[in-house]
Design an enzyme around this catalytic site. Structure first.
Site, PDB file in Angstrom:
ATOM      1  N   ARG A 108     -31.791 -18.509 -34.021  1.00  0.00           N
ATOM      2  CA  ARG A 108     -33.147 -18.940 -33.681  1.00  0.00           C
ATOM      3  C   ARG A 108     -33.806 -18.048 -32.621  1.00  0.00           C
ATOM      4  O   ARG A 108     -35.007 -18.096 -32.429  1.00  0.00           O
ATOM      5  CB  ARG A 108     -33.120 -20.409 -33.231  1.00  0.00           C
ATOM      6  CG  ARG A 108     -32.838 -21.363 -34.383  1.00  0.00           C
ATOM      7  CD  ARG A 108     -32.427 -22.748 -33.911  1.00  0.00           C
ATOM      8  NE  ARG A 108     -31.008 -22.838 -33.577  1.00  0.00           N
ATOM      9  CZ  ARG A 108     -30.384 -23.945 -33.166  1.00  0.00           C
ATOM     10  NH1 ARG A 108     -31.071 -25.062 -33.043  1.00  0.00           N
ATOM     11  NH2 ARG A 108     -29.095 -23.937 -32.884  1.00  0.00           N
ATOM     12  N   TYR A 127     -48.340  13.190  -3.836  1.00  0.00           N
ATOM     13  CA  TYR A 127     -47.039  13.133  -4.511  1.00  0.00           C
ATOM     14  C   TYR A 127     -46.021  13.846  -3.633  1.00  0.00           C
ATOM     15  O   TYR A 127     -46.153  15.045  -3.375  1.00  0.00           O
ATOM     16  CB  TYR A 127     -47.090  13.802  -5.893  1.00  0.00           C
ATOM     17  CG  TYR A 127     -45.696  13.913  -6.479  1.00  0.00           C
ATOM     18  CD1 TYR A 127     -44.960  12.757  -6.751  1.00  0.00           C
ATOM     19  CD2 TYR A 127     -45.094  15.155  -6.690  1.00  0.00           C
ATOM     20  CE1 TYR A 127     -43.656  12.838  -7.228  1.00  0.00           C
ATOM     21  CE2 TYR A 127     -43.787  15.228  -7.177  1.00  0.00           C
ATOM     22  CZ  TYR A 127     -43.086  14.069  -7.443  1.00  0.00           C
ATOM     23  OH  TYR A 127     -41.800  14.147  -7.903  1.00  0.00           O
TER      24      TYR A 127
HETATM   25  C1  UD1 Z   1     -25.076 -28.621 -30.258  1.00  0.00           C
HETATM   26  C2  UD1 Z   1     -24.542 -29.995 -30.648  1.00  0.00           C
HETATM   27  C3  UD1 Z   1     -25.662 -31.026 -30.478  1.00  0.00           C
HETATM   28  C4  UD1 Z   1     -26.198 -30.991 -29.066  1.00  0.00           C
HETATM   29  C5  UD1 Z   1     -26.617 -29.582 -28.657  1.00  0.00           C
HETATM   30  C6  UD1 Z   1     -26.893 -29.563 -27.180  1.00  0.00           C
HETATM   31  C7  UD1 Z   1     -22.865 -29.686 -32.413  1.00  0.00           C
HETATM   32  C8  UD1 Z   1     -22.609 -29.780 -33.868  1.00  0.00           C
HETATM   33  N1  UD1 Z   1     -24.116 -29.982 -32.020  1.00  0.00           N
HETATM   34  O1  UD1 Z   1     -26.087 -28.263 -31.184  1.00  0.00           O
HETATM   35  O2  UD1 Z   1     -25.155 -32.328 -30.759  1.00  0.00           O
HETATM   36  O3  UD1 Z   1     -27.282 -31.878 -28.945  1.00  0.00           O
HETATM   37  O4  UD1 Z   1     -25.547 -28.639 -28.916  1.00  0.00           O
HETATM   38  O5  UD1 Z   1     -27.420 -28.333 -26.747  1.00  0.00           O
HETATM   39  O6  UD1 Z   1     -21.973 -29.383 -31.672  1.00  0.00           O
HETATM   40  N2  UD1 Z   1     -20.873 -21.836 -31.119  1.00  0.00           N
HETATM   41  C9  UD1 Z   1     -19.710 -21.150 -31.362  1.00  0.00           C
HETATM   42  N3  UD1 Z   1     -19.267 -21.049 -32.631  1.00  0.00           N
HETATM   43  C10 UD1 Z   1     -19.885 -21.609 -33.695  1.00  0.00           C
HETATM   44  C11 UD1 Z   1     -21.091 -22.310 -33.442  1.00  0.00           C
HETATM   45  C12 UD1 Z   1     -21.554 -22.414 -32.154  1.00  0.00           C
HETATM   46  O7  UD1 Z   1     -19.091 -20.626 -30.439  1.00  0.00           O
HETATM   47  O8  UD1 Z   1     -19.385 -21.476 -34.811  1.00  0.00           O
HETATM   48  C13 UD1 Z   1     -21.392 -21.924 -29.740  1.00  0.00           C
HETATM   49  C14 UD1 Z   1     -22.751 -21.283 -29.567  1.00  0.00           C
HETATM   50  O9  UD1 Z   1     -22.624 -19.924 -29.162  1.00  0.00           O
HETATM   51  C15 UD1 Z   1     -23.402 -22.150 -28.500  1.00  0.00           C
HETATM   52  C16 UD1 Z   1     -22.678 -23.488 -28.609  1.00  0.00           C
HETATM   53  O10 UD1 Z   1     -21.531 -23.284 -29.389  1.00  0.00           O
HETATM   54  O11 UD1 Z   1     -23.202 -21.613 -27.201  1.00  0.00           O
HETATM   55  C17 UD1 Z   1     -23.558 -24.552 -29.256  1.00  0.00           C
HETATM   56  O12 UD1 Z   1     -23.949 -24.103 -30.555  1.00  0.00           O
HETATM   57  P1  UD1 Z   1     -25.429 -24.277 -31.091  1.00  0.00           P
HETATM   58  O13 UD1 Z   1     -25.528 -23.685 -32.435  1.00  0.00           O
HETATM   59  O14 UD1 Z   1     -26.398 -23.857 -30.073  1.00  0.00           O
HETATM   60  O15 UD1 Z   1     -25.461 -25.874 -31.259  1.00  0.00           O
HETATM   61  P2  UD1 Z   1     -26.743 -26.798 -31.313  1.00  0.00           P
HETATM   62  O16 UD1 Z   1     -27.354 -26.713 -32.644  1.00  0.00           O
HETATM   63  O17 UD1 Z   1     -27.602 -26.522 -30.140  1.00  0.00           O
HETATM   64 CA    CA Z   2     -27.619 -24.986 -28.504  1.00  0.00          CA
END
Ligand code: UD1
Ligand code: CA
Length: 469
Positions: free
Chosen positions: A21, A379
């Site tokens: 995003r 300068y």
């Molecule tokens: C997540 C939560 C959501 C919460 C929100 C809060 C889940 C499924 N959802 O959603 O409930 O409200 O955070 O901010 O957990 N990451 C990995 N590996 C992956 C996917 C993600 O390391 O395969 C890491 C990302 O780098 C990030 C964090 O996990 O730092 C959260 O992932 P992100 O995709 O931002 O989750 P949200 O959709 O924000």
């Molecule tokens: Ca997030």
């Protein structure tokens, strides 16, 4: 009672996601807020806690993320990195962390699990979460927040008010969407119970991912206690997924930094228009005027006034200096110096105490002596200007012959006439003079006067110059 028993605490940070995003070439967790990458803000909050270990899960841009943390983390605490090769979701990332770091066995210790995209998170909140978790003797404790839940997972409670499960916005029905308690993705887990719960996750949801949030339901269904603690300030655990959220988080962080400095005795005429990086140092009684941006290792000393509209990068300002409408990079501005308006101090500009740099003056790699004056339209590059020397308006050090840079040295108490061109390498002695409009091509002995313009024509110049090459 387990209540008061001490259990070791470690932390896992999830930072492997793609951050789609953001629509960026830069991994999401490396986008800076107030000059410091997002992930470093999260790690700064963790490293002040008494943790046994910190494991960071990297994946997207793994090498860059690892290198940035290693270079910029200012702590002795070792941080370990594990790689999640395919981003299969937050639940998978947590599994990778446990397996790869040997955290998947039995253990009575606790684990803080934090995403890498919550840059405003404070150590006190993490400590409070761990305390709540221990005193409640829970298997998992969620940090939740109560405010506009748009985009976040909703925390669903049963009739008794106990946490039932977390549902992602994309998977939620209308009743669930109406809940305004949201999941911050910051948790404290009993480590020994987390690993088996993670093994029971399935990717049957709207995004086809392993959701860490599903462990809440799994733990509860297997008879374990899950608690939730609402953050006192719901803006603190906000997650950054896109550039609009990045800007909003940076605004909050900036306000926090500014408030801290104002409490330490810094005056800010308009804090909402004052931009101070997390790494900047300010002394009491300095005064920052609107439009001032201070970046990197910039320091501003007591009693100095910076701005309006000054942009200083890695620049040291002494005490009682005035720096108006100025751009400076890697410069040193001494005590009682005045700079600007509209000056440009480039790297290696050292302005000694009491000197004056006036409007439309550019300096680079230049030592300006104590009390010297370069007041207008000049300068001064690759140069040394002696104490109390006066540089007339429009003076130029012609430091570049098209091939090499050369130095100019101007002695103490020298008086350089308006519009002098000093063709480097050249030296003007102590107390020497140059006439207005002169072009100085030879050294001027101390106390002597150089005047005139030696504009002779040399028709063979280019030919000879080419022969030299
Ligand atoms: C997540 C939560 C959501 C919460 C929100 C809060 C889940 C499924 N959802 O959603 O409930 O409200 O955070 O901010 O957990 N990451 C990995 N590996 C992956 C996917 C993600 O390391 O395969 C890491 C990302 O780098 C990030 C964090 O996990 O730092 C959260 O992932 P992100 O995709 O931002 O989750 P949200 O959709 O924000
Ligand atoms: Ca997030």
């Amino acid at each position: 009672m387990t209540q008061s028993t001490y259990r070791p605490l470690s932390a896992v940070v999830l930072a492997a996601g793609e951050g789609t995003r953001m629509r960026s070439e830069t991994p999401k967790v490396l986008h800076p807020l107030c000059g410091r990458p997002m992930l470093l803000h999260v790690l700064d909050a963790l490293t002040v806690l008494p943790l046994e270990r910190i494991v960071v899960v990297v994946g997207h841009g793994a090498e860059r993320v690892t290198k940035t943390v290693q270079e910029q983390l200012a702590t002795e605490m070792p941080v370990e990195f594990v790689e999640q090769r395919v981003p299969r979701g937050t639940g998978d990332a947590a599994s990778v962390a446990l397996t790869a770091s040997g955290f998947d066995g039995d253990g009575e210790d606790d684990l803080l699990l934090v995403p890498g995209d919550t840059p405003l998170l404070q150590p006190e909140t993490l400590a409070a979460l761990a305390r709540e978790h221990r005193s409640g003797d829970a298997a998992a404790t969620l940090l939740t927040a109560i405010s506009d839940p748009s985009g976040y997972g909703r925390v669903i409670r049963d009739e008794q008010g106990r946490v039932s499960h977390v549902v992602e916005q994309v998977d939620a029905d209308d009743a669930e969407l109406a809940v305004n308690e949201w999941n911050t993705s910051i948790y404290c887990f009993r480590r020994g119970l987390l690993a088996p719960a993670l093994r029971r996750l399935s990717p049957e949801n709207a995004q086809g991912e392993y959701y860490l949030t599903e462990v809440v339901e799994v733990l509860r269904e297997t008879g374990h206690l899950v608690l939730a603690m609402a953050a006192e300030d719901p803006t603190e655990p906000v997650g950054v997924n896109d550039r609009a959220q990045l800007a909003a988080a940076e605004t909050s962080l900036r306000a926090r930094i500014n408030q801290r400095w104002m409490r330490e005795g810094v005056t800010m005429t308009d804090p909402s228009r004052t931009y101070v990086d997390a790494s900047v140092e300010l002394e009491a009684d300095c005064h920052l005027l609107p439009g001032t941006m201070l970046e990197g290792r910039t320091v501003v000393g007591a009693g100095s006034v910076v701005g309006p509209e000054s942009h200083l990068v890695d620049t040291i300002v002494g005490e009682r200096a005035v720096v108006r409408q100025t751009v400076a990079t890697e410069a040193e501005i001494g005590d009682d110096v005045t700079v600007g308006p509209f000056a440009h101090l480039r790297p290696g500009s050292h302005i000694a105490a009491g000197a004056r740099i006036g409007n439309f003056v550019e300096t680079k790699n230049a030592e300006i002596g104590e009390g010297a004056k370069v007041n207008h339209l000049s300068y001064i590059g690759d140069a040394e200007v002696g104490d109390r020397a006066n540089i007339g308006a429009g003076t130029i050090t012609a430091n570049y012959d098209g091939r090499d840079k050369h130095r100019t040295k101007i002695g103490r108490d020298a008086r350089i006439g308006s519009n002098t061109v000093l063709r480097a390498p050249v030296e003007v002695g102590d107390g020497a003079y140059t006439g207005a409009g002169s072009v100085v091509t030879h050294d001027v002995p101390p106390g002597a006067l150089a005047k005139g313009v030696p504009a002779e024509i040399d028709e063979e110049w280019s030919a000879r110059r080419e022969d030299d090459d």
